[in-house]
Write an enzyme that holds these catalytic residues in place. Structure first.
Site, PDB file in Angstrom:
ATOM      1  N   ALA A  12       7.797  -2.929   3.318  1.00  0.00           N
ATOM      2  CA  ALA A  12       8.128  -4.118   2.526  1.00  0.00           C
ATOM      3  C   ALA A  12       8.643  -5.294   3.345  1.00  0.00           C
ATOM      4  CB  ALA A  12       9.158  -3.749   1.459  1.00  0.00           C
ATOM      5  N   ASN A  89       3.292   1.299  -0.306  1.00  0.00           N
ATOM      6  CA  ASN A  89       2.521   0.181   0.226  1.00  0.00           C
ATOM      7  C   ASN A  89       2.271   0.291   1.725  1.00  0.00           C
ATOM      8  OD1 ASN A  89       1.659  -2.842   0.383  1.00  0.00           O
ATOM      9  ND2 ASN A  89       3.411  -2.697   1.767  1.00  0.00           N
ATOM     10  N   SER A 141      -6.962   0.129  -1.693  1.00  0.00           N
ATOM     11  CA  SER A 141      -7.781  -0.967  -1.161  1.00  0.00           C
ATOM     12  C   SER A 141      -9.189  -0.854  -1.723  1.00  0.00           C
ATOM     13  CB  SER A 141      -7.838  -0.902   0.367  1.00  0.00           C
ATOM     14  OG  SER A 141      -8.790  -1.822   0.873  1.00  0.00           O
ATOM     15  N   TYR A 154      -9.776   4.252   7.633  1.00  0.00           N
ATOM     16  CA  TYR A 154      -9.011   3.539   6.599  1.00  0.00           C
ATOM     17  C   TYR A 154      -9.630   3.737   5.220  1.00  0.00           C
ATOM     18  CZ  TYR A 154      -6.444  -0.384   4.478  1.00  0.00           C
ATOM     19  OH  TYR A 154      -5.641  -1.168   3.683  1.00  0.00           O
ATOM     20  N   ILE A 187      -7.148 -10.365   0.723  1.00  0.00           N
ATOM     21  CA  ILE A 187      -5.842 -10.984   0.494  1.00  0.00           C
ATOM     22  C   ILE A 187      -5.372 -11.692   1.765  1.00  0.00           C
ATOM     23  CG2 ILE A 187      -3.459 -10.593  -0.238  1.00  0.00           C
ATOM     24  CD1 ILE A 187      -5.550  -9.897  -2.376  1.00  0.00           C
TER      25      ILE A 187
END
Length: 246
Positions: A12, A89, A141, A154, A187
Site C-alpha cells: 500500500a 494488492n 489483473s 505474472y 492503469i
C-alpha cells in the site's frame, strides 16, 4: 463488523495500493498500510490519512513469507484490532519471454502474487469466521483473463488468483465472509510510466474508452466491495479496464 472497520492493504505504499488505503480511510476504516521495502512511501500514506482525521499504521512484511505475514497480522491485531477487510494488492513483475525466463523469475512472481494470497487469507479468515463477517478482496489483473506476451509467470499467478478467489468464496460464503477480485486493466502507475510512448499507444488502442485508468478508479471499486452495499457480491472477478476485455 464494528463501526470503524479494520482494513489491511498489502503493498500500500505506492500506486493502486496507496489509492486503496486512502479511499478506505475516507470511508471510515482504520487502515494498516503494508510495505516491504518502501517504508518512507508507506509512512507518507499513514501521515496523509492521519492529517485527514483518520487512523492508520505502517506495517512491514514480505507477503511471500508466511512467518512475516503471521507477524504482520499479530502486529495489526494488537494495535488496531482484528482485520475485517483484507485487500491483497502486493505483487511484482519480472517479465521475460518464456524461452528466456529464469527459474527465479518464475518462482518469485508466483510466490509474491499467488502464494501470498494463501498466507494472508489463511491468517485473515480466522477472526472473520469467528465474527461471521468480513471482506477479502484480491487485486488481480486482466492479464490473468487474456494473457500477455512476456508475462507467463505474472499471467499464471493472476489466473491462479481467480481460482483461489472462487474456491475460497465457496468455502466460507455461508459464514458471512465475501471474497471477490478486482482485475485492473491499463492503469497509470509507476510501472506503466516507464513504457515507451509507442507501447502505451498500442495498449490504449485496445481500450474502448480511449484512456488509461487511474489508481483511484480501482480504489473506488474496492471500497464498494468492502462496504455493506456489496454484501451480495461474492466470488466475482470485476474487470476495471475501460472495456479492454469485454
Amino acid at each position: 463488523m464494528s463501526e470503524v472497520k479494520i482494513a489491511l492493504v498489502t503493498g500500500a505504499g505506492r500506486g493502486i495500493g496507496r489509492a486503496i488505503a486512502i479511499e478506505l480511510a475516507k470511508n471510515g476504516c482504520a487502515v494498516a498500510v503494508n510495505y516491504n521495502k518502501s517504508s518512507k512511501a508507506a509512512e507518507d500514506v499513514v501521515n496523509l490519512i492521519e492529517l485527514s482525521g483518520g487512523t492508520a499504521m505502517a506495517v512491514k512484511a514480505d507477503v511471500s513469507s508466511f512467518t512475516e505475514v503471521k507477524e504482520m497480522f499479530k502486529s495489526v491485531n494488537e494495535k488496531l484490532g482484528p482485520i475485517e477487510i483484507l485487500v491483497c494488492n502486493a505483487g511484482i513483475t519480472k517479465d521475460n519471454l518464456l524461452m528466456r525466463m529464469k527459474e527465479e523469475e518464475w518462482n518469485e512472481v508466483i510466490s509474491a502474487n499467488l502464494t501470498s494470497l494463501f498466507y494472508c487469507a489463511k491468517e485473515a479468515v480466522r477472526s472473520m469466521l469467528k465474527a461471521r463477517a468480513g471482506r477479502i478482496i484480491v487485486i488481480s489483473s486482466v492479464t490473468g483473463l487474456v494473457g500477455n506476451p512476456g508475462q507467463c509467470n505474472y499471467s499464471a499467478a493472476k489466473a491462479g488468483a481467480t481460482g483461489f478467489v472462487k474456491s475460497l468464496a465457496r468455502e466460507i460464503g455461508s459464514r458471512g465472509v465475501t471474497v471477490n477480485a478486482v482485475a485492473p486493466g491499463y492503469i497509470a502507475t509507476d510501472m506503466t510510466s516507464v513504457l515507451s510512448e509507442d507501447v502505451q499507444n498500442i495498449m490504449l488502442r485496445n481500450v474502448p474508452l480511449g484512456r488509461e485508468g487511474t489508481p483511484e478508479d480501482i480504489a473506488k471499486v474496492v471500497a464498494f466491495l468492502a462496504s455493506d452495499g456489496a454484501s451480495y457480491i461474492h466470488g466475482q472477478v470485476i474487470a476495471v479496464d475501460g472495456g479492454m476485455t469485454m
